[in-house]
Design a protein around this motif. Structure first.
Motif, short mmCIF file in Angstrom:
data_model
loop_
_atom_site.label_atom_id
_atom_site.label_comp_id
_atom_site.label_asym_id
_atom_site.label_seq_id
_atom_site.Cartn_x
_atom_site.Cartn_y
_atom_site.Cartn_z
N SER A 113 1.23 5.87 4.02
CA SER A 113 0.83 5.60 2.63
C SER A 113 2.05 5.24 1.78
O SER A 113 3.18 5.63 2.07
CB SER A 113 0.13 6.83 2.04
OG SER A 113 1.03 7.91 1.93
N GLU A 114 1.79 4.49 0.71
CA GLU A 114 2.87 4.07 -0.18
C GLU A 114 3.55 5.27 -0.84
O GLU A 114 4.76 5.25 -1.07
CB GLU A 114 2.32 3.13 -1.26
CG GLU A 114 1.87 1.78 -0.74
CD GLU A 114 3.00 1.00 -0.08
OE1 GLU A 114 4.14 1.08 -0.58
OE2 GLU A 114 2.74 0.29 0.90
N LYS A 116 6.03 6.57 1.61
CA LYS A 116 7.16 5.63 1.75
C LYS A 116 8.16 5.79 0.62
O LYS A 116 9.38 5.67 0.82
CB LYS A 116 6.65 4.19 1.79
CG LYS A 116 5.94 3.81 3.08
CD LYS A 116 5.50 2.34 3.02
CE LYS A 116 4.69 1.96 4.25
NZ LYS A 116 4.23 0.56 4.19
N LYS A 117 7.65 6.04 -0.59
CA LYS A 117 8.53 6.15 -1.76
C LYS A 117 9.50 7.31 -1.64
O LYS A 117 10.58 7.30 -2.24
CB LYS A 117 7.68 6.32 -3.03
CG LYS A 117 6.97 5.03 -3.45
CD LYS A 117 6.11 5.26 -4.68
CE LYS A 117 5.34 4.00 -5.07
NZ LYS A 117 4.45 4.22 -6.23
N LYS A 130 8.95 -6.98 3.71
CA LYS A 130 8.86 -5.56 3.36
C LYS A 130 8.98 -4.63 4.57
O LYS A 130 8.25 -3.64 4.69
CB LYS A 130 7.55 -5.28 2.60
CG LYS A 130 7.43 -6.07 1.31
CD LYS A 130 6.13 -5.77 0.59
CE LYS A 130 6.02 -6.59 -0.70
NZ LYS A 130 4.75 -6.33 -1.42
#
Length: 294
Positions: free
Chosen positions: A50-51, A54-55, A70
């Motif tokens: 999930s984003e 990743k953050k 990306k």
């Protein structure tokens, strides 16, 4: 576990990887490749990371041809789908093993688990792992290029990367040893006994001809080919002409091997493999022409 599905999954990934080559593609093709999501091409059943996750993972700048699509510099992010699929497969095998050992008093149920267990523990795991040699090599390359060791999660990703690459090496060795054992047993007229002993690994040899070592070793050779393919894509990003020549050479050698050895027992599988390899060859010829024009 279907070896043909494994090879098709790997070839789809090889076709997808042309977008990482430094080539001036025609505008419409470039747009298509740009919009194409970088997803795992192996036999996986887990969504991408999930984003939000990743953050929280530090990312270092990669070369432009990876950055524009990306690609994350941390191995864990890129290889998340294959890795989690392997973890789930191992976990499922462990659950089945526990059920198998604890339910011995229920003979019919225990018998069913005994039949299922080897296929989940070995055939299914080997199929999932072997279908991801391309991704393993690619994300290993990007991880080494980035040199991202500035956090605990980055170091963890690098260590897992080394562990999986070591496992990949030993799986190739294991497959070759299994084929050698089968061929040795054949010379002693005990091949059926050895095949029965190695039934849990039958995805290695099940649908392939057995006249020669090179026929039976198709899966091992295919995994090595996929690993080399992605290594060329990942590490030689500054040398597109060299990349194009090496990738074309891999396709030509694979087709020569297929035409001479005809490793598949089932004709439709053989025709399918040849057809896909010819498509891959045509793409690589076009890529070589594009790099020369550039």
């Amino acid at each position: 576990a279907n070896p043909s599905a494994l090879t098709m999954a790997s070839i789809s990934k090889m076709l997808q990887y042309i977008k990482f080559l430094r080539i001036n593609y025609p505008p419409k093709l470039y747009l298509m490749l740009f919009l194409q999501k970088t997803a795992s091409g192996g036999l996986n059943f887990v969504p991408e990371m999930s984003e939000s996750m990743k953050k929280d993972i530090p990312d270092k700048t990669l070369p432009f041809n990876f950055e524009i699509h990306k690609v994350h510099s941390n191995f864990l992010v890129g290889f998340w789908q294959p890795l989690m699929s392997m973890v789930i497969t191992v976990g499922l095998a462990g659950i089945i093993y526990l059920i198998e050992t604890q339910m011995q008093s229920y003979k019919s149920f225990h018998s069913l688990m005994t039949k299922i267990s080897p296929h989940i523990k070995w055939n299914f795991f080997l199929t999932v792992f072997c279908s991801n040699y391309c991704d393993l090599a690619f994300y290993t390359a990007t991880s080494f290029i980035a040199g991202n060791f500035e956090s605990v999660i980055a170091v963890l990703g690098f260590l897992i990367c080394l562990l999986l690459n070591t496992l990949a090496f030993f799986i190739i060795v294991f497959m070759v040893q299994t084929i050698v054992a089968l061929r040795t047993a054949r010379s002693h007229n005990s091949e059926d006994q050895v095949k029965k002993q190695n039934e849990k690994y039958k995805m290695i040899f099940e649908v392939f001809q057995d006249q020669t070592f090179f026929q039976q070793s198709f899966i091992a050779f295919f995994c090595i080919r996929g690993y080399i393919y992605s290594t060329v894509i990942g590490f030689l990003y500054n040398y597109p002409v060299v990349q194009a020549i090496l990738l074309l050479l891999l396709c030509v050698l694979t087709l020569i091997y297929l035409f001479i050895k005809r490793p598949m027992k089932i004709l439709i599988n053989y025709i399918q493999q040849i057809f896909c390899e010819i498509i891959l060859l045509a793409v690589k010829l076009w890529v070589l022409l594009m790099t020369i024009i550039d």
